[in-house]
Design a protein around this motif. Structure first.
Motif, short mmCIF file in Angstrom:
data_model
loop_
_atom_site.label_atom_id
_atom_site.label_comp_id
_atom_site.label_asym_id
_atom_site.label_seq_id
_atom_site.Cartn_x
_atom_site.Cartn_y
_atom_site.Cartn_z
N THR A 53 48.72 -22.16 3.94
CA THR A 53 49.72 -21.82 4.95
C THR A 53 49.67 -20.31 5.14
N CYS A 54 50.21 -19.86 6.26
CA CYS A 54 50.26 -18.41 6.51
C CYS A 54 51.08 -17.72 5.42
N GLU A 55 52.13 -18.38 4.97
CA GLU A 55 52.95 -17.81 3.90
C GLU A 55 52.14 -17.63 2.62
N THR A 70 49.84 -14.68 2.99
CA THR A 70 50.60 -13.43 2.85
C THR A 70 50.95 -13.16 1.39
N VAL A 115 44.29 -22.38 8.38
CA VAL A 115 45.55 -21.68 8.15
C VAL A 115 46.64 -22.32 8.99
N ILE A 163 50.26 -19.99 11.65
CA ILE A 163 49.79 -18.61 11.73
C ILE A 163 50.79 -17.71 12.44
N LEU A 181 52.44 -14.58 10.82
CA LEU A 181 51.83 -13.26 10.69
C LEU A 181 52.60 -12.21 11.50
N THR A 194 49.33 -7.31 6.64
CA THR A 194 48.74 -8.63 6.50
C THR A 194 47.90 -8.97 7.72
N GLN A 195 48.36 -8.57 8.90
CA GLN A 195 47.57 -8.78 10.10
C GLN A 195 46.25 -8.01 10.03
N PHE A 244 44.00 -9.95 7.73
CA PHE A 244 43.53 -11.19 8.35
C PHE A 244 42.51 -10.90 9.45
N LEU A 275 43.28 -22.67 13.14
CA LEU A 275 44.63 -22.15 13.00
C LEU A 275 45.61 -23.08 13.71
N SER A 303 49.86 -23.25 15.08
CA SER A 303 51.03 -22.43 15.39
C SER A 303 52.02 -23.27 16.17
#
Length: 356
Positions: free
Chosen positions: A185-187, A190, A217, A220, A223, A229-230, A233, A249, A251
């Motif tokens: 996951t995006c979390e 991160t 991912v 997303i 982000l 973090t961006q 990535f 990805l 979203s």
């Protein structure tokens, strides 16, 4: 016992029926049926359950009878018999892996351990309708030809519409080919990045995320607003893409509408294919309810399935929740699943909307 002639007749009938019914109906009701025998003016069709037999008889009986009669050159009466799955049905088990060969594991990043993907979330269990057809087809394509088509693949839509299911399905299919697959996951991405910085392990972090064949991912959009973090990535994406590795990805919105997303990431997310998923239409909702009931061995009538499909119109999770509630209500009251009981169970959560 299955008759060879009946088997051939039914295979021909299935080919014709595919052109006459919708894909969700074919996949849910017809795909796992088989021709058993034909004699004395009857044609016997093998089905996986009584529920399927009842549905085919009441909903598709005339079109099936016309199709079979046209192939045989005479009128026939249809009968249905339940046959065990894996017996006379069309669906075969997947072949075992070659001796001495273990597929590369598809893994999920976790603070505690690396976990295998959810094996239940496969392409075979994803009900396809007009609302998700493009996303499903593109996902299957990238799982079979990673890095060659639709790179990156960006799937977007509201919650509970099957985006995560497709990511797991990609991972499951691709890992059979000894490909390295990483789902996060995006979390999680991160958190891994923050921990890597605090522990001075950036090189280890980069090896993990840049040495995979397919990076998946989820969510997303989270982000947004995380500049460092961006940045990380962005470089991860560039390295993978330059090496011909696949990036997928998901979203809850399209790249252009994610607030706080860097323009250069927004641009890269649109390099490949944007595929949206919409709330399922009535036909797809009904197919999903019926497929979930069959999967969980829950016997519900067509009227109950229609009730659930009518009352849960927003997403697939709501459909599953209503089905589970109806089943739990019947189990707790020690009664069969009826339209009356189902209505009581669902009304307790979402009272019906009064007519205008």
């Amino acid at each position: 016992m299955q008759d060879v002639a009946a088997h051939r007749v039914w295979d021909t009938a299935l080919g014709q029926l595919q052109l006459q019914v919708t894909r969700p109906n074919y996949d849910t009701w017809l795909k796992d049926t088989v021709g058993l025998n034909t004699d004395n003016g009857s044609f016997v069709i093998g089905t996986p359950s009584d529920f399927v037999s009842e549905w085919l008889s009441t909903k598709m009986g005339p079109v099936i009878a016309k199709t079979v009669s046209g192939i045989l050159g005479r009128s026939v009466d249809l009968r249905y018999e339940v046959v065990p799955q894996g017996g006379n049905g069309h669906q075969a088990d997947e072949p075992p892996p070659l001796a001495g060969h273990s597929p590369a594991p598809a893994v999920i990043s976790s603070p505690s351990a690396r976990k295998r993907i959810n094996g239940k979330l496969t392409f075979d269990r994803f009900v396809i309708g007009e609302s998700n057809r493009l996303a499903a087809a593109a996902s299957l394509a990238v799982s079979e030809q990673p890095g060659e088509v639709y790179n990156p693949l960006f799937i977007y839509g509201g919650p509970g519409l099957g985006k995560t299911h497709l990511l797991h399905a990609i991972a499951s299919r691709a890992s059979r080919e000894d490909r390295r697959v990483l789902y996060v996951t995006c979390e999680q991405f991160t958190n891994d990045f923050v921990n890597a910085i605090s522990q001075g392990r950036q090189d280890e972090f980069r090896r993990k995320y840049r040495s995979t064949d397919i990076l998946l991912v989820d969510d997303i959009q989270f982000l947004a607003g995380k500049e460092r973090t961006q940045e990380e990535f962005f470089h991860t994406f560039n390295d993978l893409h330059a090496d011909g590795c696949q990036v997928v990805l998901t979203s809850d919105r399209s790249p252009k509408t994610i607030p706080g997303l860097q323009a250069r990431l927004c641009s890269r997310f649109q390099w490949g294919l944007l595929a949206d998923v919409q709330p399922p239409d009535e036909e797809t909702r009904l197919a999903i309810v019926q497929a979930k009931a069959l999967e969980q061995r829950i016997k519900i009538g067509p009227e109950v399935a229609q009730l659930i499909a009518d009352r849960a119109q927003d997403n697939v999770r709501e459909l599953e929740g209503f089905l589970n509630r109806v089943t739990a209500y019947a189990n707790l009251t020690r009664s069969p699943i009826t339209i009356e009981g189902a209505t009581l169970a669902i009304d307790a959560l979402t009272p019906p909307t009064p007519p205008p």
